[in-house]
Design a protein around this motif. Structure first.
Motif, PDB file in Angstrom:
ATOM      1  N   LEU A 189      -9.159 -13.057 -41.492  1.00 52.54           N
ATOM      2  CA  LEU A 189      -9.413 -14.297 -42.128  1.00 52.54           C
ATOM      3  C   LEU A 189      -8.065 -14.935 -42.770  1.00 52.54           C
ATOM      4  O   LEU A 189      -7.844 -16.030 -42.670  1.00 52.54           O
ATOM      5  N   ILE A 190      -7.446 -13.744 -42.947  1.00 52.50           N
ATOM      6  CA  ILE A 190      -6.199 -14.410 -43.737  1.00 52.50           C
ATOM      7  C   ILE A 190      -5.245 -14.979 -42.653  1.00 52.50           C
ATOM      8  O   ILE A 190      -4.588 -16.035 -42.889  1.00 52.50           O
ATOM      9  N   LEU A 191      -5.296 -14.314 -41.634  1.00 52.78           N
ATOM     10  CA  LEU A 191      -4.474 -15.117 -40.313  1.00 52.78           C
ATOM     11  C   LEU A 191      -5.031 -16.269 -39.955  1.00 52.78           C
ATOM     12  O   LEU A 191      -4.415 -17.266 -39.998  1.00 52.78           O
ATOM     13  N   ARG A 192      -6.292 -16.543 -39.828  1.00 43.13           N
ATOM     14  CA  ARG A 192      -6.925 -17.620 -39.261  1.00 43.13           C
ATOM     15  C   ARG A 192      -6.659 -18.835 -40.456  1.00 43.13           C
ATOM     16  O   ARG A 192      -6.391 -20.028 -39.952  1.00 43.13           O
ATOM     17  N   GLU A 193      -6.785 -18.341 -41.717  1.00 41.39           N
ATOM     18  CA  GLU A 193      -6.608 -19.348 -42.676  1.00 41.39           C
ATOM     19  C   GLU A 193      -5.129 -19.881 -42.791  1.00 41.39           C
ATOM     20  O   GLU A 193      -5.086 -20.951 -43.275  1.00 41.39           O
ATOM     21  N   ALA A 194      -4.380 -19.210 -42.073  1.00 37.19           N
ATOM     22  CA  ALA A 194      -2.757 -19.404 -42.185  1.00 37.19           C
ATOM     23  C   ALA A 194      -2.483 -20.149 -41.033  1.00 37.19           C
ATOM     24  O   ALA A 194      -1.368 -20.543 -40.843  1.00 37.19           O
ATOM     25  N   GLY A 195      -3.324 -20.585 -40.140  1.00 39.37           N
ATOM     26  CA  GLY A 195      -3.007 -21.032 -38.721  1.00 39.37           C
ATOM     27  C   GLY A 195      -2.912 -20.247 -37.589  1.00 39.37           C
ATOM     28  O   GLY A 195      -2.779 -20.797 -36.696  1.00 39.37           O
ATOM     29  N   ALA A 196      -3.344 -19.165 -37.864  1.00 42.39           N
ATOM     30  CA  ALA A 196      -3.219 -18.189 -36.569  1.00 42.39           C
ATOM     31  C   ALA A 196      -4.443 -18.301 -35.702  1.00 42.39           C
ATOM     32  O   ALA A 196      -5.596 -18.568 -36.165  1.00 42.39           O
ATOM     33  N   VAL A 197      -4.286 -17.687 -34.422  1.00 49.35           N
ATOM     34  CA  VAL A 197      -5.533 -17.344 -33.625  1.00 49.35           C
ATOM     35  C   VAL A 197      -5.558 -15.804 -33.411  1.00 49.35           C
ATOM     36  O   VAL A 197      -4.596 -15.207 -33.337  1.00 49.35           O
ATOM     37  N   THR A 198      -6.680 -15.414 -33.440  1.00 44.73           N
ATOM     38  CA  THR A 198      -6.784 -13.979 -33.604  1.00 44.73           C
ATOM     39  C   THR A 198      -7.978 -13.811 -32.634  1.00 44.73           C
ATOM     40  O   THR A 198      -9.082 -14.615 -32.293  1.00 44.73           O
ATOM     41  N   SER A 199      -8.036 -12.692 -31.776  1.00 41.43           N
ATOM     42  CA  SER A 199      -8.955 -12.277 -30.649  1.00 41.43           C
ATOM     43  C   SER A 199      -8.531 -10.787 -30.196  1.00 41.43           C
ATOM     44  O   SER A 199      -7.844 -10.376 -30.798  1.00 41.43           O
ATOM     45  N   ASP A 246     -12.027  -4.462 -29.359  1.00 44.63           N
ATOM     46  CA  ASP A 246     -11.176  -3.969 -28.032  1.00 44.63           C
ATOM     47  C   ASP A 246      -9.937  -4.492 -28.247  1.00 44.63           C
ATOM     48  O   ASP A 246      -9.488  -5.499 -27.705  1.00 44.63           O
ATOM     49  N   GLY A 247      -9.088  -3.836 -29.235  1.00 43.93           N
ATOM     50  CA  GLY A 247      -7.631  -4.392 -29.426  1.00 43.93           C
ATOM     51  C   GLY A 247      -7.771  -5.725 -30.052  1.00 43.93           C
ATOM     52  O   GLY A 247      -8.824  -6.206 -30.452  1.00 43.93           O
ATOM     53  N   VAL A 248      -6.378  -6.013 -30.622  1.00 45.86           N
ATOM     54  CA  VAL A 248      -6.420  -7.387 -31.395  1.00 45.86           C
ATOM     55  C   VAL A 248      -5.039  -7.917 -31.146  1.00 45.86           C
ATOM     56  O   VAL A 248      -3.972  -7.249 -30.708  1.00 45.86           O
ATOM     57  N   LEU A 249      -4.901  -9.083 -30.993  1.00 47.99           N
ATOM     58  CA  LEU A 249      -3.946 -10.237 -30.797  1.00 47.99           C
ATOM     59  C   LEU A 249      -4.022 -11.189 -31.905  1.00 47.99           C
ATOM     60  O   LEU A 249      -4.920 -11.873 -32.023  1.00 47.99           O
ATOM     61  N   ALA A 250      -2.857 -11.473 -32.372  1.00 43.31           N
ATOM     62  CA  ALA A 250      -2.550 -12.420 -33.426  1.00 43.31           C
ATOM     63  C   ALA A 250      -1.146 -13.060 -33.510  1.00 43.31           C
ATOM     64  O   ALA A 250      -0.226 -12.595 -33.597  1.00 43.31           O
ATOM     65  N   ALA A 251      -1.361 -14.365 -33.595  1.00 38.88           N
ATOM     66  CA  ALA A 251      -0.088 -15.291 -33.499  1.00 38.88           C
ATOM     67  C   ALA A 251      -0.674 -16.633 -33.524  1.00 38.88           C
ATOM     68  O   ALA A 251      -1.779 -17.071 -33.600  1.00 38.88           O
ATOM     69  N   ASN A 252       0.506 -17.693 -33.728  1.00 35.33           N
ATOM     70  CA  ASN A 252       0.199 -19.063 -33.947  1.00 35.33           C
ATOM     71  C   ASN A 252      -0.390 -19.564 -32.500  1.00 35.33           C
ATOM     72  O   ASN A 252      -0.293 -18.596 -31.436  1.00 35.33           O
ATOM     73  N   PRO A 253      -1.187 -20.624 -32.285  1.00 40.40           N
ATOM     74  CA  PRO A 253      -1.657 -20.952 -30.901  1.00 40.40           C
ATOM     75  C   PRO A 253      -1.143 -20.811 -29.802  1.00 40.40           C
ATOM     76  O   PRO A 253      -1.355 -20.210 -28.631  1.00 40.40           O
ATOM     77  N   ALA A 254       0.230 -21.410 -29.868  1.00 43.91           N
ATOM     78  CA  ALA A 254       1.220 -21.314 -28.754  1.00 43.91           C
ATOM     79  C   ALA A 254       1.592 -19.925 -28.201  1.00 43.91           C
ATOM     80  O   ALA A 254       1.428 -19.522 -27.042  1.00 43.91           O
ATOM     81  N   VAL A 255       1.918 -19.128 -29.191  1.00 48.22           N
ATOM     82  CA  VAL A 255       2.204 -17.670 -28.870  1.00 48.22           C
ATOM     83  C   VAL A 255       1.162 -16.895 -28.453  1.00 48.22           C
ATOM     84  O   VAL A 255       1.103 -16.001 -27.519  1.00 48.22           O
TER      85      VAL A 255
END
Length: 263
Positions: free
Chosen positions: A213-223, A240-249
């Motif tokens: 949630l902290i990531l998504r509220e800061a503008g990241a995409v998580t999956s 099944d693992g985690v990826l987190a970054a801004n939308p482009a990355v």
């Protein structure tokens, strides 16, 4: 009683920090969990107890999922569930370093609605509530503006960079960093100090929920590692693992990773 879920989590995290800091990591009693699940200290157990009393005492109708509590199916029938890691980065705690955290979240029907990652030895309180943004010690957070993987900074363990995990047979040119607390890694990306984080191995929900949630509220995409949205309070509480970054990355990372089994 705190007025909001986030107020409750912040107060509980501070209480947890007071308890944990009474222990000296290298001198705390340590046990090995069954099945090679890693170490647990008397501080982990003491913090788990104070969190349960603080959180369930305020919200007795909520479910409970913690790394240091026996799991039961009862939580699956609850609309809201606390998901907590009493001390994320236990090995760091044992070593006597400061890079360990308390990770606390409230999940409603699979989605995180409030989350806190607190590093008491560094006095760093990352916090977020759904639709209200993310903060560090009250200051607003935002992810980096990196646009491509090449030259970006990535928080990940070294095995994630094995050639077999990448479509090109090698990872892009990234600056790799690491922190022992997975929750802290997530928070650092939300803060914009790193461009992305990933773990291609299975990740327990208690390590991830608050940071998601902290990531998504800061503008990241998580999956997860296949790009699927993260959902919590699953019967088997492992992602099944985690990826987190801004939308482009994040998009570039998904394109660069090869499909296949997790680490």
């Amino acid at each position: 009683m705190p007025a909001t879920e986030l107020d409750l989590l912040i107060a509980a995290a501070r209480a947890a920090g007071e308890v944990a800091c009474r222990y000296t990591g290298p001198e705390a009693r340590v046990w090995d969990k069954p099945g090679g699940a890693g170490p647990v200290t008397e501080a982990d157990l003491a913090v788990n107890e104070v969190l349960f009393e603080h959180l369930r005492g305020a919200r007795p109708d909520y479910g409970w999922l913690s790394e240091e509590s026996a799991d039961t199916p009862e939580r699956l029938s609850r609309e809201r569930v606390f998901i907590v890691d009493p001390i994320d980065g236990t090995r760091s705690f044992i070593d006597g370093t400061r890079t360990w955290a308390h990770a606390l979240a409230v999940v409603e029907r699979g989605e995180v609605v409030a989350g806190v990652v607190y590093l008491p030895m560094r006095d760093m309180m990352y916090a977020a509530a759904a639709g209200q943004g993310a903060t560090l010690n009250g200051d607003r957070l935002g992810v980096s503006d990196a646009a491509v993987l090449d030259g970006s900074s990535m928080l990940a363990a070294k095995p994630n960079f094995d050639a077999r995990h990448w479509r090109a047979g090698r990872p892009p040119a990234m600056d790799r960093g690491f922190r022992p607390s997975l929750a802290y890694r997530l928070a650092l990306v939300a803060e914009g100090r790193f461009d992305a984080m990933m773990t291609l191995r299975g990740a327990w929900e208690w390590d991830i929920a608050a940071g998601d949630l902290i990531l998504r509220e800061a503008g990241a995409v998580t999956s997860d590692r296949e790009g699927r949205p993260l959902r919590f309070n699953n019967p088997m509480p492992k992602l099944d693992g985690v990826l987190a970054a801004n939308p482009a990355v994040h998009s570039a990372l998904l394109e660069a990773l090869a499909p296949g089994a997790a680490i």
